[in-house]
Design an enzyme around this catalytic site. Structure first.
Site, PDB file in Angstrom:
ATOM      1  N   CYS A   3       0.852  -1.177   0.000  1.00  0.00           N
ATOM      2  CA  CYS A   3       0.000   0.000   0.000  1.00  0.00           C
ATOM      3  C   CYS A   3       0.888   1.226   0.000  1.00  0.00           C
ATOM      4  O   CYS A   3       1.940   1.216   0.601  1.00  0.00           O
ATOM      5  CB  CYS A   3      -0.962   0.016   1.171  1.00  0.00           C
ATOM      6  SG  CYS A   3      -0.290  -0.611   2.697  1.00  0.00           S
ATOM      7  N   HIS A  22      -1.842   8.233  17.384  1.00  0.00           N
ATOM      8  CA  HIS A  22      -0.438   8.601  17.471  1.00  0.00           C
ATOM      9  C   HIS A  22      -0.234  10.014  16.967  1.00  0.00           C
ATOM     10  O   HIS A  22      -1.041  10.554  16.215  1.00  0.00           O
ATOM     11  CB  HIS A  22       0.432   7.626  16.674  1.00  0.00           C
ATOM     12  CG  HIS A  22      -0.126   7.298  15.342  1.00  0.00           C
ATOM     13  ND1 HIS A  22      -0.924   6.203  15.112  1.00  0.00           N
ATOM     14  CD2 HIS A  22      -0.049   7.940  14.158  1.00  0.00           C
ATOM     15  CE1 HIS A  22      -1.292   6.166  13.851  1.00  0.00           C
ATOM     16  NE2 HIS A  22      -0.779   7.211  13.246  1.00  0.00           N
TER      17      HIS A  22
END
Length: 749
Positions: A4, A665
């Site tokens: 990806c 995150h």
């Protein structure tokens, strides 16, 4: 095989899921991972030869040439996580790749929807993957060529009536010539690798030659201009699809060997080249001629209007026919004494690279590491009036970048026209003002700065809107590339519905076994993104899986590394055979229950950053609670900024990974050192996860910008691999206190 353009976490998770499932079904599996750090646990020729099938979950172009003659199933990476059993079963009846001419469009992106079978998970469109492939190969040529030209002009250049010139025969002329070669190859490389991603190797030559023709207008009646990078994109797609079409033509068996190396390249190159010269070239030349005449008729109009129009044209195609029309119009008037028109052009010329470079600094999380580095180079090129520095951004996101460039260029041109800025040389950018060729220097710089800021702010706004829409679509569909959800931005991305590939090989059996765990089941070799995993489970059954995320963009500089082995039950990761979960960590249930295990995640997760139960019942409140938890370590300088960055990341795409897991995150200098927090939620929190589950296990990773290139990727990879172990998650949920939680988490290493 998984791949990806911006993925880490889902690729590792896909590898673990495929390995665990194959093991439970009595198959042997090997996982090749091609992540941000490159390929790990690579499938050997013997692995592929013995395989019964290949599962590819990919959101980018992957090379399938080594899988010719094997059953190939193509799905999105999310399918490798959500439906691994179905994939292993379906691959056994998948079509054979490369068995007949034109059955899979080679290793290019076209094959993603063509040969080899398709899975339930959507992939990114062929056009998207092809364009990204071309851009990733083009970027180094833009950067190297542009910087060499800029350096040679800065040190060895001087203004002349013909523009900035370097003394003939000088050292700096040689440097400039080398940089010019890089620029000349830029568009052919873009075109060639777009074509390659669609039609595989036979499309590379017609794509590159078509790109060369596009940038040499003299071949189709344009002496001073060309079709530019937009023409290169057009030739790339035309070449790729032309080759795919030619591959479908049935030819005698004796002619098949020479088709990909002689017949297809020659036919496609000739057809494309002649088509561009005789069909596409004429309209482009017509546009160039008539735009010049139209501009000539506007010399008596308002300077503000003319400046805005010239700025729009300069910014539109950066070296294409529209840009060249405006530039040549301005430079042609210098000799007649009208230097203000060139002043308008000179102010607009640097706006695109400066604006795009500034955008990568304003909203870093919207860009991959490679794009951020390209942005720094674009800023430098912009100072020297090299507008091509913005081409990689325009090629990657044309719908967002080109309008933003045009708006900023129009503003700069209009301001320069209003102030009567004049330029005595046919060149643009701050360099001409520094060298004394500009009249009205203060307003020239004001126009450039305002135009660049307008471009940057418009770009980040449009890109942000596009990413939000993409994230919303991903949450709605819940799978595939089109419906996948990213966890990290750009090359740091962690979750995308990219792709994964698995190969099934036969070991000592004449027929592959379709259903049920048996002693001599098929061997599945899979390629996924993440760490390699190999499970051997009795009998002759064997499965090999390999996982592949993107080099970055396009191949991507600055991406993280992860060379550590991760252990799971009976799975070999990175070549190490492991017989139990968490070996090498303090996971012995008979050990001292009062003391936590050794360092958890390199000491970034400690008792201070663990909370047995979250008070929050919503995502935003949970992120703030986790940020305040991290602040207790003294490593958080600004809690509000940490929360803001984490929420901005969520706006791009949820960090809910499914399986009741969320890993928010943030990369920000609001933290002074990496810190990881963990907390549980009894009722679960709606995190917009792919599988619709509520997040009950929440990890928050916070790292400073300086450490973002590798540390957050390493932590994320370790977590996502281990969290695919259902027993590990259950023990983490059932741990009674912080010490017990730390002992379980100590198995992650």
């Amino acid at each position: 095989m998984t791949a990806c353009p911006t993925g880490i976490a889902h690729t590792y998770m896909a590898a673990e899921k495929l390995a665990q499932t194959a093991r439970s079904l009595g198959h042997e599996i090997k996982v090749e991972t091609q992540g941000s750090i490159g390929a790990e646990n690579v499938l050997s020729d013997n692995d592929v030869r013995d395989a019964d099938g290949v599962i590819i979950a990919a959101d980018k172009d992957v090379d399938r040439s080594r899988f010719v003659g094997k059953k190939v199933l193509v799905v999105g990476v999310a399918e490798g996580i959500r439906h691994p059993e179905q994939l292993i079963e379906r691959v056994q009846s998948a079509p054979v790749y490369g068995g007949e001419p034109g059955d899979g469009a080679g290793g290019g992106a076209a094959a993603a929807s063509g040969g080899g079978g398709t899975g339930g998970g959507k992939e990114r469109s062929v056009a998207y993957k092809a364009l990204m492939n071309g851009v990733s190969y083009m970027i180094p040529f833009v950067v190297v060529g542009g910087l060499l030209i800029a350096i040679s002009l800065a040190v060895g250049g001087h203004p002349t009536p013909e523009g900035l010139k370097i003394a003939p025969g000088s050292f700096w002329e040689d440097v400039n010539n080398i940089g010019t070669i890089g620029f000349q190859l830029m568009v052919p490389i873009l075109s060639g690798y777009i074509a390659y991603a669609i039609g595989d190797r036979p499309a590379l030559v017609p794509g590159m030659i078509g790109g060369w023709i596009a940038t040499h207008g003299e071949l189709y009646g344009m002496k001073d201009a060309s079709a530019g990078f937009i023409g290169g994109i057009v030739t790339g797609f035309l070449a790729g699809y032309l080759v795919v079409w030619i591959k479908k033509v049935r030819v005698p068996r004796f002619a098949q060997p020479i088709m990909p190396i002689i017949v297809i390249p020659i036919v496609a190159t000739s057809a494309l080249g002649l088509f561009f010269i005789y069909v596409l070239g004429k309209p482009i030349s017509w546009v160039f001629t008539h735009l010049t005449g139209w501009l000539s008729g506007m010399t008596g109009t308002s300077a503000i209007v003319l400046g805005a129009i010239l700025g729009l044209m300069i910014a539109f195609d950066m070296g294409g026919p529209v840009n060249k029309t405006a530039f040549l119009f301005g430079s042609g008037l210098i000799a007649s004494g009208n230097q203000t028109v060139m002043g308008m052009c000179a102010a607009a010329i640097p706006v695109m690279p400066l604006g795009q470079g500034l955008a990568t600094l304003i909203r870093r999380h919207l860009y991959s590491e490679q794009e951020r580095e390209t942005g720094m180079a674009a800023l430098f090129m912009g100072l020297f009036g090299i507008s091509e520095g913005a081409i990689p951004f325009a090629a990657a996101r044309p719908a967002q970048v080109i309008p933003a460039n045009m708006l900023g260029g129009a503003v700069a041109g209009a301001l320069a026209g209003m102030a009567g800025v004049a330029d005595a040389v046919p060149h643009g950018g701050p360099i001409v003002a520094v060298l004394g060729a500009v009249d009205g220097v203060p307003m020239f710089f004001v126009a450039v700065v305002i135009g660049a800021v307008v471009t940057a702010l418009t770009t980040v706004a449009l890109v942000d809107v596009a990413e939000r829409r993409k994230s919303g679509a991903g949450a709605g569909t819940g799978g595939g590339a089109g419906g996948g959800v990213e966890v990290m931005a750009g090359a740091d991305a962690a979750v995308t519905a990219g792709g994964a590939s698995s190969v099934v090989a036969e070991a000592g059996v004449a027929e592959p076994v379709v259903a049920g765990p048996v002693a001599a089941g098929p061997v599945v070799a899979g390629v996924g993104a993440g760490a390699g995993a190999e499970a051997a489970v009795g009998g002759a059954s064997r499965t090999a899986v390999a996982v592949v995320p993107v080099p970055g963009s396009a191949a991507a500089p600055g991406q993280g590394s992860d060379g550590e082995a991760v252990e799971t039950d009976g799975v070999e990761i990175d070549g190490n055979d492991v017989s139990g979960v968490g070996q090498g960590a303090d996971s012995d249930s008979d050990s001292d229950d009062s003391a936590p295990s050794a360092e958890v995640l390199s000491g970034y997760l400690t008792e201070q950053t663990v909370k047995t139960q979250l008070d929050a019942d919503g995502k935003e409140a949970a992120i703030r609670e986790m940020a305040e938890l991290a602040a207790g370590t003294g490593k958080v300088a600004d809690v509000d900024e940490l929360v803001r960055v984490a929420l901005a990341r969520e706006a791009q795409g949820t960090t809910g990974l499914g399986e009741e897991i969320a890993i928010p995150h943030a990369k920000t200098d609001a933290v002074t050192a990496p810190v990881v927090g963990f907390a549980r939620s009894a009722d679960g929190i709606d995190w917009g996860s792919l599988d619709g589950t509520l997040a009950k296990l929440v990890f928050m990773i916070s790292v400073p910008e300086a450490a973002a290139g590798d540390e957050h990727l390493r932590i994320l990879a370790l977590l996502s691999r281990k969290l695919m172990d259902a027993d590990f998650r259950a023990r983490l949920q059932g741990a009674e206190d912080k010490a017990a939680i730390l002992r379980v988490l100590g198995e992650i290493h």
